[in-house]
Every structure is written in C-alpha cells, then in structure tokens.
Design a protein around this motif. Sequence first.
Motif, PDB file in Angstrom:
ATOM      1  N   HIS A   1      -2.229 -58.066  -4.164  1.00 42.37           N
ATOM      2  CA  HIS A   1      -2.893 -58.756  -5.276  1.00 42.37           C
ATOM      3  C   HIS A   1      -4.337 -59.086  -4.915  1.00 42.37           C
ATOM      4  O   HIS A   1      -5.232 -58.971  -5.762  1.00 42.37           O
TER       5      HIS A   1
ATOM      6  N   LEU B   1       1.348 -53.330   1.569  1.00 43.55           N
ATOM      7  CA  LEU B   1       2.303 -52.983   2.633  1.00 43.55           C
ATOM      8  C   LEU B   1       1.751 -51.865   3.509  1.00 43.55           C
ATOM      9  O   LEU B   1       1.895 -51.891   4.739  1.00 43.55           O
TER      10      LEU B   1
ATOM     11  N   ALA C   1       6.229 -66.394  12.337  1.00 40.47           N
ATOM     12  CA  ALA C   1       6.061 -66.532  10.884  1.00 40.47           C
ATOM     13  C   ALA C   1       4.583 -66.544  10.500  1.00 40.47           C
ATOM     14  O   ALA C   1       4.201 -66.075   9.438  1.00 40.47           O
TER      15      ALA C   1
ATOM     16  N   VAL D   1       3.247 -62.913  10.147  1.00 37.96           N
ATOM     17  CA  VAL D   1       3.786 -62.105   9.070  1.00 37.96           C
ATOM     18  C   VAL D   1       2.890 -62.272   7.843  1.00 37.96           C
ATOM     19  O   VAL D   1       2.652 -63.371   7.379  1.00 37.96           O
ATOM     20  N   THR D   2       2.379 -61.146   7.351  1.00 28.46           N
ATOM     21  CA  THR D   2       1.519 -61.178   6.178  1.00 28.46           C
ATOM     22  C   THR D   2       2.335 -60.763   4.965  1.00 28.46           C
ATOM     23  O   THR D   2       3.073 -59.782   5.018  1.00 28.46           O
ATOM     24  N   ASP D   3       2.187 -61.493   3.898  1.00 29.45           N
ATOM     25  CA  ASP D   3       2.883 -61.196   2.659  1.00 29.45           C
ATOM     26  C   ASP D   3       2.208 -60.009   1.982  1.00 29.45           C
ATOM     27  O   ASP D   3       1.080 -60.106   1.519  1.00 29.45           O
ATOM     28  N   HIS D   4       2.892 -58.860   1.932  1.00 28.31           N
ATOM     29  CA  HIS D   4       2.295 -57.652   1.372  1.00 28.31           C
ATOM     30  C   HIS D   4       2.015 -57.785  -0.122  1.00 28.31           C
ATOM     31  O   HIS D   4       1.068 -57.196  -0.624  1.00 28.31           O
ATOM     32  N   VAL D   5       2.804 -58.598  -0.822  1.00 34.51           N
ATOM     33  CA  VAL D   5       2.563 -58.800  -2.250  1.00 34.51           C
ATOM     34  C   VAL D   5       1.241 -59.531  -2.451  1.00 34.51           C
ATOM     35  O   VAL D   5       0.392 -59.107  -3.238  1.00 34.51           O
ATOM     36  N   ALA D   6       1.044 -60.613  -1.710  1.00 30.14           N
ATOM     37  CA  ALA D   6      -0.204 -61.371  -1.818  1.00 30.14           C
ATOM     38  C   ALA D   6      -1.391 -60.516  -1.389  1.00 30.14           C
ATOM     39  O   ALA D   6      -2.459 -60.564  -2.023  1.00 30.14           O
TER      40      ALA D   6
ATOM     41  N   ILE E   1      -0.774 -53.182   5.963  1.00 28.26           N
ATOM     42  CA  ILE E   1      -0.099 -53.839   7.082  1.00 28.26           C
ATOM     43  C   ILE E   1       0.400 -52.801   8.080  1.00 28.26           C
ATOM     44  O   ILE E   1       0.256 -52.959   9.298  1.00 28.26           O
TER      45      ILE E   1
ATOM     46  N   GLU F   1       0.971 -53.595  -4.688  1.00 29.94           N
ATOM     47  CA  GLU F   1       1.795 -54.252  -3.674  1.00 29.94           C
ATOM     48  C   GLU F   1       2.140 -53.274  -2.553  1.00 29.94           C
ATOM     49  O   GLU F   1       2.154 -53.645  -1.374  1.00 29.94           O
TER      50      GLU F   1
END
Length: 75
Positions: free
Chosen positions: A14, A40, A3, A6-11, A43, A36
């Motif tokens: 932004h 992604l 966990a 895992v990078t939050d692509h939305v954050a 990543i 966004e």
Amino acid sequence: MSAAEVTDHVALGHELARKVGINLDKARPRTRRMWEARGLAVIALARGDLAEAQKIMRPFNRNKSARVALVGETA
C-alpha cells in the motif's frame, strides 16, 4: 526473526502504491492484490531471494518480453 523485523507486506504494498499516486482504497481487488504481492516481492528481494520474488510476481506479469527478462526464458 523477531516480530520487529517482520515487515507487513500488505502495508508495504500500500505504501509503494501511495508513492506512485495510486489510491488502493478505490482500486479493484486484482490491483490491490498486485500491489500487496509487490510488497511481498520487495521483502523477498531484501532477503536476497530473486527466485521467490519472481515466483510471487509471475501471476501478474502479462508481458512475455518482461517474463523473458525476469526468468531468462528463451523467446
């Protein structure tokens, strides 16, 4: 993949927008989705998956010459 990895692509999208001076809180939905998607794609590139990054960004690419450079199409 844990966990923490895992990078939050939305954050990430932004944050990329903020770095170039774009406030996504006031942006149109398509602009927000594009940034966004860029998160992604970054990543995917970090994983070494250029094909996936190109696939992600294809809907946002209107410039034919840029598409040629990205996917190697013949003009």
